[in-house]
Design a protein around this motif. Structure first.
Motif, PDB file in Angstrom:
ATOM      1  N   ARG A   1      -3.722  68.916  32.963  1.00 15.80           N
ATOM      2  CA  ARG A   1      -2.394  68.403  32.633  1.00 15.80           C
ATOM      3  C   ARG A   1      -1.771  67.639  33.791  1.00 15.80           C
ATOM      4  O   ARG A   1      -1.122  66.615  33.607  1.00 15.80           O
ATOM      5  N   MET A   2      -1.959  68.147  35.009  1.00 18.90           N
ATOM      6  CA  MET A   2      -1.349  67.524  36.187  1.00 18.90           C
ATOM      7  C   MET A   2      -1.992  66.188  36.533  1.00 18.90           C
ATOM      8  O   MET A   2      -1.341  65.332  37.128  1.00 18.90           O
ATOM      9  N   THR A   3      -3.247  66.010  36.190  1.00 16.96           N
ATOM     10  CA  THR A   3      -3.951  64.793  36.598  1.00 16.96           C
ATOM     11  C   THR A   3      -4.264  63.858  35.441  1.00 16.96           C
ATOM     12  O   THR A   3      -4.774  62.768  35.672  1.00 16.96           O
ATOM     13  N   SER A   4      -3.959  64.239  34.212  1.00 16.39           N
ATOM     14  CA  SER A   4      -4.336  63.416  33.065  1.00 16.39           C
ATOM     15  C   SER A   4      -3.571  62.107  33.007  1.00 16.39           C
ATOM     16  O   SER A   4      -4.004  61.166  32.369  1.00 16.39           O
ATOM     17  N   CYS A   5      -2.443  61.991  33.681  1.00 16.32           N
ATOM     18  CA  CYS A   5      -1.662  60.754  33.653  1.00 16.32           C
ATOM     19  C   CYS A   5      -2.172  59.731  34.645  1.00 16.32           C
ATOM     20  O   CYS A   5      -1.730  58.599  34.645  1.00 16.32           O
ATOM     21  N   GLN A   6      -3.110  60.120  35.525  1.00 19.06           N
ATOM     22  CA  GLN A   6      -3.582  59.182  36.522  1.00 19.06           C
ATOM     23  C   GLN A   6      -4.212  57.974  35.864  1.00 19.06           C
ATOM     24  O   GLN A   6      -5.001  58.091  34.947  1.00 19.06           O
ATOM     25  N   GLY A   7      -3.841  56.800  36.363  1.00 21.46           N
ATOM     26  CA  GLY A   7      -4.433  55.576  35.865  1.00 21.46           C
ATOM     27  C   GLY A   7      -3.796  55.046  34.598  1.00 21.46           C
ATOM     28  O   GLY A   7      -4.206  54.026  34.101  1.00 21.46           O
ATOM     29  N   THR A   8      -2.802  55.722  34.059  1.00 29.09           N
ATOM     30  CA  THR A   8      -2.156  55.194  32.869  1.00 29.09           C
ATOM     31  C   THR A   8      -1.235  54.054  33.270  1.00 29.09           C
ATOM     32  O   THR A   8      -0.801  53.966  34.406  1.00 29.09           O
ATOM     33  N   ILE A   9      -0.973  53.207  32.325  1.00 30.95           N
ATOM     34  CA  ILE A   9      -0.129  52.052  32.609  1.00 30.95           C
ATOM     35  C   ILE A   9       1.081  52.103  31.697  1.00 30.95           C
ATOM     36  O   ILE A   9       0.944  52.271  30.495  1.00 30.95           O
ATOM     37  N   ARG A  10       2.245  51.994  32.284  1.00 29.08           N
ATOM     38  CA  ARG A  10       3.489  51.930  31.528  1.00 29.08           C
ATOM     39  C   ARG A  10       4.092  50.565  31.748  1.00 29.08           C
ATOM     40  O   ARG A  10       4.126  50.070  32.867  1.00 29.08           O
ATOM     41  N   ILE A  11       4.565  49.966  30.692  1.00 28.98           N
ATOM     42  CA  ILE A  11       5.229  48.678  30.799  1.00 28.98           C
ATOM     43  C   ILE A  11       6.715  48.929  30.615  1.00 28.98           C
ATOM     44  O   ILE A  11       7.118  49.711  29.763  1.00 28.98           O
ATOM     45  N   ASP A  12       7.500  48.252  31.414  1.00 27.68           N
ATOM     46  CA  ASP A  12       8.935  48.490  31.456  1.00 27.68           C
ATOM     47  C   ASP A  12       9.663  47.882  30.248  1.00 27.68           C
ATOM     48  O   ASP A  12      10.681  47.239  30.397  1.00 27.68           O
ATOM     49  N   LEU A  13       9.092  48.054  29.060  1.00 29.85           N
ATOM     50  CA  LEU A  13       9.695  47.613  27.805  1.00 29.85           C
ATOM     51  C   LEU A  13       9.434  48.685  26.767  1.00 29.85           C
ATOM     52  O   LEU A  13       8.483  49.449  26.899  1.00 29.85           O
ATOM     53  N   GLU A  14      10.254  48.712  25.724  1.00 28.84           N
ATOM     54  CA  GLU A  14      10.052  49.653  24.629  1.00 28.84           C
ATOM     55  C   GLU A  14      10.239  48.921  23.315  1.00 28.84           C
ATOM     56  O   GLU A  14      10.975  47.931  23.254  1.00 28.84           O
ATOM     57  N   PRO A  15       9.594  49.402  22.249  1.00 28.19           N
ATOM     58  CA  PRO A  15       9.834  48.795  20.936  1.00 28.19           C
ATOM     59  C   PRO A  15      11.330  48.813  20.622  1.00 28.19           C
ATOM     60  O   PRO A  15      12.018  49.800  20.881  1.00 28.19           O
TER      61      PRO A  15
END
Length: 173
Positions: free
Chosen positions: A108-122
């Motif tokens: 759980r602590m490391t599963s977010c590594q490497g994810t990409i979030r874009i500073d926009l939302e639907p």
């Protein structure tokens, strides 16, 4: 010593010293030939794509500021080396006794590594910055983070049309 004996522990550090603690710990392990006892050191991060001045920038954010994960076989020697690394304030656990993470907690602590979030939302309103509909205003319908793309609903010839743009081609209003 067998690899399955090594467990993940959480080490508390001064905020902002996570990377320094990790690199110092890795150097100490290499210099003392302790790679079999202290096997891995991680600072959990995620990559976030932010748009600044119309250009996408990838920024790394620490998921848990002030903490470093260490995979080690707990002995008096490994405890001492980690605990006395500059910037370390202690292990997470009652008193000075480190408590290992379960496999599920580590995942759980490391599963977010490497994810990409874009500073926009639907639903966000955006302005198109390039192409034949430059300066048109549209609404974000979908975000395709892995490809750095966004689907925008715009009005062309009095009809709503969904068009896919690169994240750098739109600007949040």
């Amino acid at each position: 010593m067998a690899d399955e004996q090594a467990l993940w522990y959480v080490v508390h550090t001064y905020s902002g010293y996570e990377n320094k603690v990790a690199s110092d710990l890795v150097k100490t392990v290499e210099n003392n030939g302790m790679g079999d006892l202290i096997q891995d050191v991680k600072v959990p991060i995620e990559e976030v794509v932010e748009t600044r001045n119309g250009k996408p920038h990838t920024i790394q954010h620490k998921l848990f500021p002030g903490y470093v994960l260490v995979k080690m076989i707990k002995t008096t020697e490994t405890w001492y080396i980690v605990r006395n690394t500059r910037g370390v304030t202690g292990f997470v656990g009652p008193g000075s006794e480190p408590i290992p993470l379960t496999d599920e907690e580590f995942e759980r602590m490391t599963s977010c590594q490497g994810t990409i979030r874009i500073d926009l939302e639907p639903g966000d309103s955006v302005r198109i910055k390039t192409g034949s509909v430059e300066n048109a205003i549209g609404t974000v319908e979908e975000i395709i983070a892995e490809e750095h793309k966004v689907k925008v609903s715009i009005e062309i010839l009095s009809r709503k049309t969904t068009v896919e743009y690169d994240i750098s081609e739109v600007e949040r209003l």
